[in-house]
Design a protein around this motif. Structure first.
Motif, PDB file in Angstrom:
ATOM      1  N   UNK A  66       0.826  -1.206   0.000  1.00 25.40           N
ATOM      2  CA  UNK A  66       0.000   0.000   0.000  1.00 25.40           C
ATOM      3  C   UNK A  66       0.863   1.260   0.000  1.00 25.40           C
ATOM      4  N   UNK A  67       1.928   1.257   0.828  1.00 22.54           N
ATOM      5  CA  UNK A  67       2.842   2.392   0.868  1.00 22.54           C
ATOM      6  C   UNK A  67       4.229   1.888   1.253  1.00 22.54           C
ATOM      7  N   UNK A  68       5.252   2.661   0.878  1.00 19.18           N
ATOM      8  CA  UNK A  68       6.629   2.406   1.297  1.00 19.18           C
ATOM      9  C   UNK A  68       7.333   3.752   1.360  1.00 19.18           C
ATOM     10  N   UNK A  69       8.082   3.972   2.421  1.00 17.16           N
ATOM     11  CA  UNK A  69       8.712   5.287   2.593  1.00 17.16           C
ATOM     12  C   UNK A  69      10.077   5.158   3.238  1.00 17.16           C
ATOM     13  N   UNK A  70      10.896   6.192   3.047  1.00 14.26           N
ATOM     14  CA  UNK A  70      12.220   6.253   3.643  1.00 14.26           C
ATOM     15  C   UNK A  70      12.292   7.417   4.619  1.00 14.26           C
ATOM     16  N   UNK A  71      13.040   7.191   5.693  1.00 21.02           N
ATOM     17  CA  UNK A  71      13.203   8.213   6.732  1.00 21.02           C
ATOM     18  C   UNK A  71      14.670   8.214   7.121  1.00 21.02           C
ATOM     19  N   UNK A  72      15.303   9.371   6.991  1.00 19.88           N
ATOM     20  CA  UNK A  72      16.731   9.499   7.309  1.00 19.88           C
ATOM     21  C   UNK A  72      16.867  10.465   8.477  1.00 19.88           C
ATOM     22  N   UNK A  73      17.271   9.925   9.636  1.00 18.40           N
ATOM     23  CA  UNK A  73      17.338  10.730  10.862  1.00 18.40           C
ATOM     24  C   UNK A  73      18.762  11.212  11.072  1.00 18.40           C
ATOM     25  N   UNK A  74      18.950  12.532  11.054  1.00 20.12           N
ATOM     26  CA  UNK A  74      20.273  13.094  11.303  1.00 20.12           C
ATOM     27  C   UNK A  74      20.469  13.430  12.770  1.00 20.12           C
ATOM     28  N   UNK A  75      19.419  13.901  13.432  1.00 21.13           N
ATOM     29  CA  UNK A  75      19.553  14.308  14.826  1.00 21.13           C
ATOM     30  C   UNK A  75      19.979  15.754  14.936  1.00 21.13           C
ATOM     31  N   UNK A  76      21.164  15.984  15.478  1.00 17.31           N
ATOM     32  CA  UNK A  76      21.652  17.356  15.650  1.00 17.31           C
ATOM     33  C   UNK A  76      22.035  17.986  14.315  1.00 17.31           C
ATOM     34  N   UNK A  77      21.680  19.237  14.139  1.00 20.78           N
ATOM     35  CA  UNK A  77      22.058  19.986  12.936  1.00 20.78           C
ATOM     36  C   UNK A  77      21.995  21.472  13.244  1.00 20.78           C
ATOM     37  N   UNK A  78      22.819  22.239  12.536  1.00 18.56           N
ATOM     38  CA  UNK A  78      22.795  23.674  12.725  1.00 18.56           C
ATOM     39  C   UNK A  78      21.767  24.301  11.788  1.00 18.56           C
ATOM     40  N   UNK A  79      20.883  25.102  12.361  1.00 18.97           N
ATOM     41  CA  UNK A  79      19.845  25.806  11.613  1.00 18.97           C
ATOM     42  C   UNK A  79      20.150  27.302  11.682  1.00 18.97           C
ATOM     43  N   UNK A  80      20.105  27.939  10.531  1.00 21.95           N
ATOM     44  CA  UNK A  80      20.392  29.373  10.467  1.00 21.95           C
ATOM     45  C   UNK A  80      19.192  30.097   9.881  1.00 21.95           C
ATOM     46  N   UNK A  81      18.694  31.081  10.621  1.00 17.77           N
ATOM     47  CA  UNK A  81      17.575  31.909  10.156  1.00 17.77           C
ATOM     48  C   UNK A  81      18.047  33.359  10.215  1.00 17.77           C
ATOM     49  N   UNK A  82      18.191  33.952   9.037  1.00 19.72           N
ATOM     50  CA  UNK A  82      18.792  35.277   8.978  1.00 19.72           C
ATOM     51  C   UNK A  82      20.244  35.180   9.410  1.00 19.72           C
ATOM     52  N   UNK A  83      20.635  35.957  10.403  1.00 20.30           N
ATOM     53  CA  UNK A  83      22.001  35.914  10.920  1.00 20.30           C
ATOM     54  C   UNK A  83      22.109  35.102  12.206  1.00 20.30           C
ATOM     55  N   UNK A  84      20.973  34.580  12.659  1.00 22.71           N
ATOM     56  CA  UNK A  84      20.964  33.819  13.917  1.00 22.71           C
ATOM     57  C   UNK A  84      21.178  32.336  13.652  1.00 22.71           C
ATOM     58  N   UNK A  85      22.007  31.707  14.478  1.00 21.24           N
ATOM     59  CA  UNK A  85      22.297  30.281  14.322  1.00 21.24           C
ATOM     60  C   UNK A  85      21.813  29.521  15.559  1.00 21.24           C
ATOM     61  N   UNK A  86      21.299  28.310  15.325  1.00 19.98           N
ATOM     62  CA  UNK A  86      20.761  27.487  16.411  1.00 19.98           C
ATOM     63  C   UNK A  86      21.178  26.043  16.171  1.00 19.98           C
ATOM     64  N   UNK A  87      21.280  25.308  17.261  1.00 16.97           N
ATOM     65  CA  UNK A  87      21.513  23.873  17.126  1.00 16.97           C
ATOM     66  C   UNK A  87      20.226  23.144  17.502  1.00 16.97           C
ATOM     67  N   UNK A  88      19.679  22.391  16.557  1.00 18.06           N
ATOM     68  CA  UNK A  88      18.445  21.642  16.801  1.00 18.06           C
ATOM     69  C   UNK A  88      18.764  20.150  16.882  1.00 18.06           C
ATOM     70  N   UNK A  89      17.911  19.419  17.615  1.00 21.50           N
ATOM     71  CA  UNK A  89      18.221  18.020  17.914  1.00 21.50           C
ATOM     72  C   UNK A  89      17.414  16.997  17.122  1.00 21.50           C
ATOM     73  N   UNK A  90      16.303  17.399  16.547  1.00 20.79           N
ATOM     74  CA  UNK A  90      15.452  16.422  15.852  1.00 20.79           C
ATOM     75  C   UNK A  90      15.263  16.796  14.395  1.00 20.79           C
ATOM     76  N   UNK A  91      16.354  16.762  13.631  1.00 19.30           N
ATOM     77  CA  UNK A  91      16.306  17.077  12.205  1.00 19.30           C
ATOM     78  C   UNK A  91      16.328  15.770  11.424  1.00 19.30           C
ATOM     79  N   UNK A  92      15.413  15.637  10.466  1.00 20.11           N
ATOM     80  CA  UNK A  92      15.309  14.399   9.698  1.00 20.11           C
ATOM     81  C   UNK A  92      14.944  14.708   8.245  1.00 20.11           C
ATOM     82  N   UNK A  93      15.027  13.678   7.417  1.00 20.91           N
ATOM     83  CA  UNK A  93      14.683  13.776   5.997  1.00 20.91           C
ATOM     84  C   UNK A  93      13.660  12.691   5.681  1.00 20.91           C
ATOM     85  N   UNK A  94      12.710  13.021   4.829  1.00 21.79           N
ATOM     86  CA  UNK A  94      11.694  12.039   4.446  1.00 21.79           C
ATOM     87  C   UNK A  94      11.281  12.222   3.009  1.00 21.79           C
ATOM     88  N   UNK A  95      10.796  11.147   2.394  1.00 23.41           N
ATOM     89  CA  UNK A  95      10.326  11.271   1.010  1.00 23.41           C
ATOM     90  C   UNK A  95       8.858  11.687   0.996  1.00 23.41           C
TER      91      UNK A  95
END
Length: 788
Positions: free
Chosen positions: A87-116
């Motif tokens: 019925x369905x099949x999907x991929x999920x790639x969990x990176x975890x920690x990653x640096x996120x930048x919004x404008x000039x501000x930088x943050x470290x986030x813990x639940x960053x992932x990739x999905x189809x």
């Protein structure tokens, strides 16, 4: 009639306020504790149940030489072609920690992932903005959870806004979803379209042999299609994509979605699995607590029955039937229980958030209004009314008028025997809780501190975004007084993210097995205190040296069939498929993952191309200043990144987060169970003192000292504690021995634990009894005897 029962119930409560208070307080604590445990267990056993297709959803895993929850990124595209019935099949790639930048501000986030683009069709997400059909279709798209969207964009519409990911990608917000439930095994706050990183994963997307860490695959079966049907087709699928030899040795097990959180064979999950037995044990604790509270009620009610014998006799003389008396006494019990339940629910609501934070569980008071919880509260209420009320009602209603007026019921040995039996049960429960708490505490200490094989104290690990600047960082940190040593590697001893194959035709080990691979520098062995058993430590390799020299651990040595470490020196193995290496040393085993699994083979090699991490050993004094200095130098070298560090001992503690929850729960609820037992014991002693007032007075007139009066009240409870221990010790041993079998490495249950349990029981009983006993012994004999 009903009104009369209620009025009489309140009169009796008011007349015996101290006993009513003990009953209500004990039941209130019991109900509150049971509700908290119910909400915790419901949360934990309900992992992934929020998905409507959960019963038909499976994770594709790998079992070759070990159970691996990560699989090749090539599997799902191939399964979509070869198994169109899915019925369905999907991929999920969990990176975890990653640096996120919004404008000039930088943050470290813990639940960053990739999905189809199919992930929304497998898992249930509540969309607040965006089109679920297209949100992850295009590269450089990201879906945010509601809390993250509010964190970065406030009340403004986040859809269409740009976010920079790791200084590599500018991704556009294409959707907002409700925050995921805490009990999901597929968590994320940022979900970026998988197509965004296809270029980075080019060598893996079509490679069945490449298994990147964090890569997960999920399928949904159609209705009325069994997993056995799909399993029967998998050998041909493996043979087609990996070859006949692999098909003989490897399988792709389908793990039910609802089992992921509890299947401890798979250690490399996003969230560490916990055995269901752990939560069944908590249910057992809840039952013990409520039983203890009910025992209190029965003991105090039957004790009070003696006082009410004349009342029962008078009512029977005036024509009251036994069923009417049973209804009256059950009515009084119902009033007490209902009042206790209301207070218990209020107490639960008041302290639930604190208990949840203490145990790292996401439950809140709003859940108390849910239908299932209300049903559970109603069940507890009825059960307690029946458990606590039936026996006292039958006892009190059975008094005969003549015997009641002659006070013959006061000496009925059967009632005293039952009361003693209940006290024994109460002490046994307390001792089981003490034994359980002590064993869990010692196992947690064993997890974190014992037999690690390396020194973890005062060491922090930091990542290296650009390894070319490694030497500069080393130079800037080396001269600081708060820093003892710096080592570069692919990971500290407790970090195990790299695995490869090994074999040795020379040593009669031609088949590939799995080994952990650590790239380390020449300082690693000494800084972490690794113990060399034979040969040389890893040294800095000359760039022109093409010979691979490795140090292996004891486990690999034994797998190669070598018993003496000296005999392993200068032997040859093959790693990474075809890379020949010479063994130059053997190191004593060290813990690189949790003690849930046995230690695995490990290869250490000098390989600066894989020095992704710096480990820094600090002086114990002024560590906060040292970390601040490290942060400044690191940030100056990597201005586009966010400085993050982790103590090695904290990383090790994270292996056992789930067990820590159990330990905290055992502590909290054991104290509650013991305290409820003390309330009941206090009430019984108070009643016994009031019944024996004249006896105490006569003994004092005859010259008995205070100590002998205290001994009079305490001696009968001493042998009850001993009997309770005889019951509790084997039960506690059996339950906790079974729990310890969930771990590859665990403590042995020694006699010391049982000695502490029985001594603790004596001390608890002595403290509880002493006040009332001394109070009774200090009463003036004149006051005790003046009514005679």
């Amino acid at each position: 009639m009903l009104k009369s029962y209620v009025v009489i119930a309140f009169r009796n409560i008011r007349r015996n306020l101290s006993y009513a208070f003990l009953n209500i307080f004990g039941l209130t604590l019991g109900v509150a504790a049971c509700l908290v445990i119910f909400l915790i267990v419901r949360n934990e056993l309900g992992y992934d149940s929020y998905n409507s297709k959960a019963d038909r959803t499976y994770r594709v895993t790998l079992h070759a030489l070990d159970f691996n929850s990560n699989v090749s990124l090539a599997i799902i595209p191939a399964m979509r072609i070869d198994f169109p019935e899915l019925e369905q099949a999907t991929q999920f790639f969990y990176q975890g920690d990653a640096m996120i930048k919004i404008g000039e501000s930088r943050y470290n986030e813990h639940n960053v992932a990739f999905g189809d683009n199919q992930i929304d069709k497998v898992f249930d997400y509540q969309w607040l903005a965006g089109d679920p059909n297209t949100a992850l279709k295009k590269p450089n798209s990201v879906v945010l959870t509601e809390s993250i969207a509010k964190k970065y964009f406030g009340s403004s519409n986040a859809v269409g806004k740009l976010i920079n990911f790791e200084n590599r990608l500018d991704v556009k917000v294409t959707g907002i979803i409700k925050d995921l439930p805490a009990n999901t095994s597929v968590p994320f706050s940022f979900l970026i379209s998988l197509s965004s990183i296809e270029n980075n994963l080019k060598g893996m997307m079509g490679n069945f042999w490449a298994i990147p860490g964090g890569s997960y695959a999920y399928i949904v079966l159609p209705k009325n299609y069994s997993i056995q049907q799909l399993n029967s087709k998998m050998p041909a699928f493996i043979k087609k994509n990996w070859g006949a030899d692999v098909a003989k040795a490897a399988v792709l097990p389908f793990q039910p979605l609802k089992d992921i959180h509890f299947d401890q064979r798979y250690i490399n999950n996003i969230i560490t699995p916990t055995s269901k037995d752990t939560y069944y044990a908590l249910i057992g604790v809840a039952l013990l607590i409520i039983i203890t509270a009910c025992i209190n009620f029965i003991n105090l009610a039957t004790a009070q029955a003696i006082k009410r014998a004349k009342e029962v006799g008078m009512r029977k003389v005036l024509g009251a039937s036994r069923p009417q008396l049973i209804k009256q006494f059950l009515g009084e019990t119902t009033v007490l229980v209902l009042f206790s339940v209301l207070l218990g629910v209020g107490l639960c609501a008041l302290f639930l958030s604190k208990a949840a934070a203490w145990m790292s569980i996401n439950v809140d008071a709003s859940q108390l209004t849910q239908a299932t919880v209300i049903g559970w509260i109603a069940t507890i209420t009825v059960a307690v009314i029946l458990l606590a009320g039936l026996y006292p009602s039958f006892v009190q209603s059975a008094f005969q008028p003549v015997d009641s007026f002659k006070n013959k019921n006061a000496g009925a040995s059967g009632k005293l025997t039952l009361r003693k039996g209940l006290v024994i049960g109460q002490f046994a429960i307390s001792q089981i809780m003490i034994i359980g708490t002590l064993i869990v505490a010692r196992q947690m200490d064993f997890f974190k501190n014992q037999d690690l094989g390396f020194d973890k104290e005062a060491v922090v690990s930091v990542g290296l975004p650009d390894m070319k600047k490694r030497d500069v960082l080393n130079q800037q940190l080396a001269g600081y007084p708060g820093i003892k040593e710096i080592s570069f590697s692919s990971g500290a001893p407790a970090f195990n993210s790299n695995f490869t194959s090994f074999s040795s035709v020379e040593l009669g080990f031609p088949k590939d097995d799995v080994t952990e691979y650590k790239a380390i520098d020449e300082k690693f062995t000494d800084m972490f205190g690794l113990q060399m058993l034979a040969g040389q430590k890893i040294w800095k390799k000359n760039e022109k040296d093409t010979v691979h020299k490795v140090v292996i651990n004891e486990t690999m040595m034994q797998k190669l069939g070598i018993q003496n470490p000296q005999l392993a020196i200068n032997k040859h193995i093959t790693i990474n498929g075809d890379q020949k290496a010479t063994i130059v040393g053997v190191v004593k085993d060290f813990q690189s993952e949790s003690k849930h699994k046995k230690r695995r083979s490990c290869v250490l090699e000098y390989n600066p191309d894989r020095f992704f991490m710096a480990s820094i050993k600090m002086q114990p004094a002024n560590m906060s200043e040292t970390i601040s200095y490290i942060g400044k130098k690191w940030s100056a070298l990597y201005p586009d990144n966010v400085f993050q560090f982790q103590f090695v001992d904290e990383h090790i503690a994270n292996f056992y987060k789930q067990e820590q929850k159990v330990y905290v729960a055992f502590q909290l609820f054991s104290y509650i169970a013991i305290f409820i037992g003390c309330l009941g014991l206090y009430g019984l002693i108070a009643f016994a003192a009031s019944q024996r007032t004249k006896e105490v007075g006569i003994r004092k007139v005859l010259g008995a000292p205070v100590s002998s009066i205290v001994a009079l009240f305490t001696k009968e409870f001493i042998y009850l504690i001993a009997i309770a221990f005889a019951v509790a010790a084997p039960l506690g041993y059996y339950v906790m021995h079974s729990w310890l079998q969930n771990f590859a490495y665990h403590i042995n249950i020694g006699p010391g634990i049982f000695m502490v349990a029985i001594v603790s029981s004596f001390i608890i009983a002595a403290v509880t009894i002493s006040y009332q006993a001394i109070k009774a012994a200090m009463i003036n004999p004149i006051k005790s005897l003046r009514d005679e």
